[in-house]
Design a protein around this motif. Structure first.
Motif, PDB file in Angstrom:
ATOM      1  N   PRO A 244       5.816   7.253  -0.116  1.00 19.78           N
ATOM      2  CA  PRO A 244       6.182   7.165  -1.532  1.00 19.78           C
ATOM      3  C   PRO A 244       6.393   5.738  -2.009  1.00 19.78           C
ATOM      4  N   SER A 245       6.542   4.796  -1.072  1.00 17.93           N
ATOM      5  CA  SER A 245       6.762   3.396  -1.459  1.00 17.93           C
ATOM      6  C   SER A 245       5.447   2.655  -1.723  1.00 17.93           C
ATOM      7  N   HIS A 246       4.317   3.317  -1.490  1.00 16.56           N
ATOM      8  CA  HIS A 246       3.035   2.656  -1.725  1.00 16.56           C
ATOM      9  C   HIS A 246       2.938   2.261  -3.194  1.00 16.56           C
ATOM     10  N   PRO A 247       2.711   1.002  -3.506  1.00 11.65           N
ATOM     11  CA  PRO A 247       2.698   0.566  -4.910  1.00 11.65           C
ATOM     12  C   PRO A 247       1.585   1.250  -5.710  1.00 11.65           C
ATOM     13  N   LYS A 248       1.917   1.661  -6.919  1.00 14.51           N
ATOM     14  CA  LYS A 248       0.897   2.249  -7.778  1.00 14.51           C
ATOM     15  C   LYS A 248      -0.164   1.206  -8.090  1.00 14.51           C
ATOM     16  N   SER A 249      -1.393   1.632  -8.132  1.00 20.21           N
ATOM     17  CA  SER A 249      -2.565   0.794  -8.409  1.00 20.21           C
ATOM     18  C   SER A 249      -2.942  -0.122  -7.249  1.00 20.21           C
ATOM     19  N   ASP A 250      -2.229  -0.015  -6.120  1.00 21.76           N
ATOM     20  CA  ASP A 250      -2.599  -0.791  -4.930  1.00 21.76           C
ATOM     21  C   ASP A 250      -3.578   0.041  -4.109  1.00 21.76           C
TER      22      ASP A 250
ATOM     23  N   VAL B 213      -3.842   5.056  -1.527  1.00 16.91           N
ATOM     24  CA  VAL B 213      -3.320   4.936  -2.884  1.00 16.91           C
ATOM     25  C   VAL B 213      -1.955   5.619  -2.939  1.00 16.91           C
ATOM     26  N   ASN B 214      -1.239   5.409  -4.032  1.00 19.83           N
ATOM     27  CA  ASN B 214      -0.053   6.211  -4.307  1.00 19.83           C
ATOM     28  C   ASN B 214      -0.527   7.553  -4.860  1.00 19.83           C
ATOM     29  N   THR B 215      -0.032   8.646  -4.311  1.00 20.02           N
ATOM     30  CA  THR B 215      -0.580   9.965  -4.635  1.00 20.02           C
ATOM     31  C   THR B 215       0.202  10.719  -5.703  1.00 20.02           C
TER      32      THR B 215
ATOM     33  N   GLY C  35     -14.506   9.585   0.138  1.00 20.19           N
ATOM     34  CA  GLY C  35     -14.143   8.227  -0.253  1.00 20.19           C
ATOM     35  C   GLY C  35     -13.763   8.083  -1.716  1.00 20.19           C
ATOM     36  N   GLU C  36     -13.343   9.180  -2.365  1.00 22.88           N
ATOM     37  CA  GLU C  36     -12.928   9.120  -3.761  1.00 22.88           C
ATOM     38  C   GLU C  36     -11.575   8.410  -3.884  1.00 22.88           C
ATOM     39  N   ILE C  37     -11.368   7.753  -5.016  1.00 20.94           N
ATOM     40  CA  ILE C  37     -10.101   7.050  -5.285  1.00 20.94           C
ATOM     41  C   ILE C  37      -9.201   8.018  -6.040  1.00 20.94           C
ATOM     42  N   VAL C  38      -8.248   8.628  -5.326  1.00 23.52           N
ATOM     43  CA  VAL C  38      -7.515   9.747  -5.916  1.00 23.52           C
ATOM     44  C   VAL C  38      -6.280   9.332  -6.710  1.00 23.52           C
ATOM     45  N   ASP C  39      -6.223   8.059  -7.134  1.00 22.02           N
ATOM     46  CA  ASP C  39      -5.259   7.687  -8.159  1.00 22.02           C
ATOM     47  C   ASP C  39      -5.962   7.207  -9.430  1.00 22.02           C
ATOM     48  N   ASP C  40      -7.280   7.234  -9.430  1.00 19.11           N
ATOM     49  CA  ASP C  40      -8.058   6.788 -10.582  1.00 19.11           C
ATOM     50  C   ASP C  40      -8.082   7.894 -11.635  1.00 19.11           C
ATOM     51  N   PRO C  41      -7.643   7.613 -12.862  1.00 14.62           N
ATOM     52  CA  PRO C  41      -7.557   8.665 -13.879  1.00 14.62           C
ATOM     53  C   PRO C  41      -8.875   9.388 -14.121  1.00 14.62           C
ATOM     54  N   ASP C  42      -9.966   8.651 -14.265  1.00 13.09           N
ATOM     55  CA  ASP C  42     -11.253   9.307 -14.525  1.00 13.09           C
ATOM     56  C   ASP C  42     -11.661  10.202 -13.366  1.00 13.09           C
ATOM     57  N   THR C  43     -11.374   9.745 -12.149  1.00 13.88           N
ATOM     58  CA  THR C  43     -11.685  10.562 -10.967  1.00 13.88           C
ATOM     59  C   THR C  43     -10.866  11.844 -10.967  1.00 13.88           C
ATOM     60  N   LEU C  44      -9.571  11.737 -11.276  1.00 11.93           N
ATOM     61  CA  LEU C  44      -8.712  12.920 -11.292  1.00 11.93           C
ATOM     62  C   LEU C  44      -9.131  13.892 -12.392  1.00 11.93           C
ATOM     63  N   ILE C  45      -9.508  13.375 -13.545  1.00 13.80           N
ATOM     64  CA  ILE C  45      -9.983  14.242 -14.631  1.00 13.80           C
ATOM     65  C   ILE C  45     -11.234  14.999 -14.186  1.00 13.80           C
ATOM     66  N   ARG C  46     -12.152  14.284 -13.531  1.00 15.62           N
ATOM     67  CA  ARG C  46     -13.390  14.924 -13.070  1.00 15.62           C
ATOM     68  C   ARG C  46     -13.122  15.954 -11.982  1.00 15.62           C
ATOM     69  N   LEU C  47     -12.280  15.608 -11.013  1.00 15.74           N
ATOM     70  CA  LEU C  47     -11.988  16.546  -9.929  1.00 15.74           C
ATOM     71  C   LEU C  47     -11.269  17.781 -10.453  1.00 15.74           C
ATOM     72  N   GLY C  48     -10.367  17.574 -11.392  1.00 16.92           N
ATOM     73  CA  GLY C  48      -9.689  18.720 -11.994  1.00 16.92           C
ATOM     74  C   GLY C  48     -10.674  19.636 -12.694  1.00 16.92           C
ATOM     75  N   ALA C  49     -11.588  19.034 -13.460  1.00 15.94           N
ATOM     76  CA  ALA C  49     -12.577  19.831 -14.189  1.00 15.94           C
ATOM     77  C   ALA C  49     -13.456  20.627 -13.233  1.00 15.94           C
ATOM     78  N   GLU C  50     -13.741  20.063 -12.067  1.00 14.81           N
ATOM     79  CA  GLU C  50     -14.599  20.755 -11.096  1.00 14.81           C
ATOM     80  C   GLU C  50     -14.013  22.092 -10.655  1.00 14.81           C
ATOM     81  N   VAL C  51     -12.679  22.194 -10.640  1.00 15.83           N
ATOM     82  CA  VAL C  51     -12.067  23.456 -10.217  1.00 15.83           C
ATOM     83  C   VAL C  51     -11.589  24.297 -11.403  1.00 15.83           C
ATOM     84  N   GLY C  52     -11.771  23.770 -12.627  1.00 15.53           N
ATOM     85  CA  GLY C  52     -11.445  24.569 -13.805  1.00 15.53           C
ATOM     86  C   GLY C  52     -10.271  24.106 -14.628  1.00 15.53           C
TER      87      GLY C  52
END
Length: 217
Positions: A48-54, A99-101, A132-149
Motif C-alpha cells: 500500500p505504500s507504493h507511490p501513486k503514478s510510480d 503500480v499502486n493498485t 503487461g498492462e499498466i493497471v493504474d492507467d485510467p484509460d486502461t482501467l476504463i477499457r478493461l472494465g468495459a471488456e467485462v461489461g
C-alpha cells in the motif's frame, strides 16, 4: 438450499492470487454443491505504500524490496510461472509493471456493484500478470472494465472522484481482523480460513467441511 459463502482477499498484481483462484475453481468443479457457492472478492494491497503514478518493472521492484539480485528475482519468477502453467495460466512477468493498485481495486468494487466482481478480478489479474498492462492507467482501467461489461462512463466518473475508496479501506480492515497478513486469503462461511494458494484437494476438503457445519453469521 443454503448458500456457502466464500470471501476472498486478493491483490490484482499477486501471482499467487491468480494461482489460488484457479485452484479454488478446480475444487469447485469437483464440489458436489458448487451451485450453492457464492464468491465475494475483497481488496488487499501487497504494497500500500507504493507511490501513486510510480511505475517500474516488477523485477526491479522485487529486487529493491528483497535485496536480491535481478537474476535471483528472475529465477524466483520462473518458478512461480511454472506453477502457473500447471493451472492453465501463462505469465509474462518480465513485462509486468509495479503500480499502486488502489484504483484497480476501486474498479473491482464498481464491477461488483454490477454483479461482475469475479469477471473483473480475473481480467485485472490477467492484464497485469500475462499481458503487461499498466493497471493504474485510467484509460486502461476504463477499457478493461468495459471488456467485462462495466459502463465506460461509470468507470470514468469513479476514477475522477473517490468512489469506493472507503469500501476498499474497509476490506483492508476486515482482512486484518481475520489476521490476514498476505494474500490470497479465503474465509468460508465466515468461519474457516485458508491462507495461500492451497492445492485444489485442500480447497475441496474445506468446502465439504464448511458446508457440513453451521454457518457463522
Amino acid at each position: 438450499m443454503s448458500t456457502l459463502r466464500i470471501d476472498i482477499w486478493s491483490d490484482v498484481v499477486c501471482p499467487w492470487c491468480y494461482i489460488g483462484k484457479r485452484r479454488l475453481e478446480t475444487a469447485l468443479d469437483r464440489f458436489e454443491h458448487a451451485d450453492e457457492v457464492e464468491l465475494h472478492w475483497h481488496s488487499f494491497q501487497l504494497d500500500p505504500s507504493h507511490p501513486k503514478s510510480d511505475r517500474r518493472p516488477v523485477f526491479e521492484t522485487l529486487a529493491k524490496k528483497t535485496g536480491a539480485s535481478i537474476a535471483q528475482v528472475q529465477a524466483m519468477s520462473r518458478q512461480v510461472s511454472e506453477l502457473a502453467v500447471a493451472e492453465g495460466l501463462t505469465y509474462d512477468l518480465k513485462r509486468a509493471v509495479s503500480v499502486n493498485t488502489i484504483d484497480a481495486h476501486r474498479l473491482s468494487h464498481l464491477a461488483a456493484a454490477h454483479g461482475l466482481g469475479n469477471q473483473m478480478h480475473e481480467r485485472l489479474l490477467r492484464a497485469h500478470l500475462s499481458e503487461g498492462e499498466i493497471v493504474d492507467d485510467p484509460d486502461t482501467l476504463i477499457r478493461l472494465g468495459a471488456e467485462v461489461g462495466v459502463p465506460e462512463a461509470e468507470t470514468r466518473r469513479m476514477l475522477d472522484g473517490d468512489a469506493y475508496a472507503e469500501a476498499v479501506q474497509a476490506d483492508f480492515l476486515e482482512a486484518r481482523r481475520y489476521g490476514a497478513t498476505g494474500v490470497p486469503f479465503f474465509v468460508l462461511n465466515r468461519a474457516y480460513g485458508l491462507s495461500g494458494a492451497q492445492p485444489a484437494k485442500t480447497f475441496l476438503s474445506a468446502l465439504r467441511t464448511a458446508r457440513a457445519a453451521p454457518a457463522t453469521r
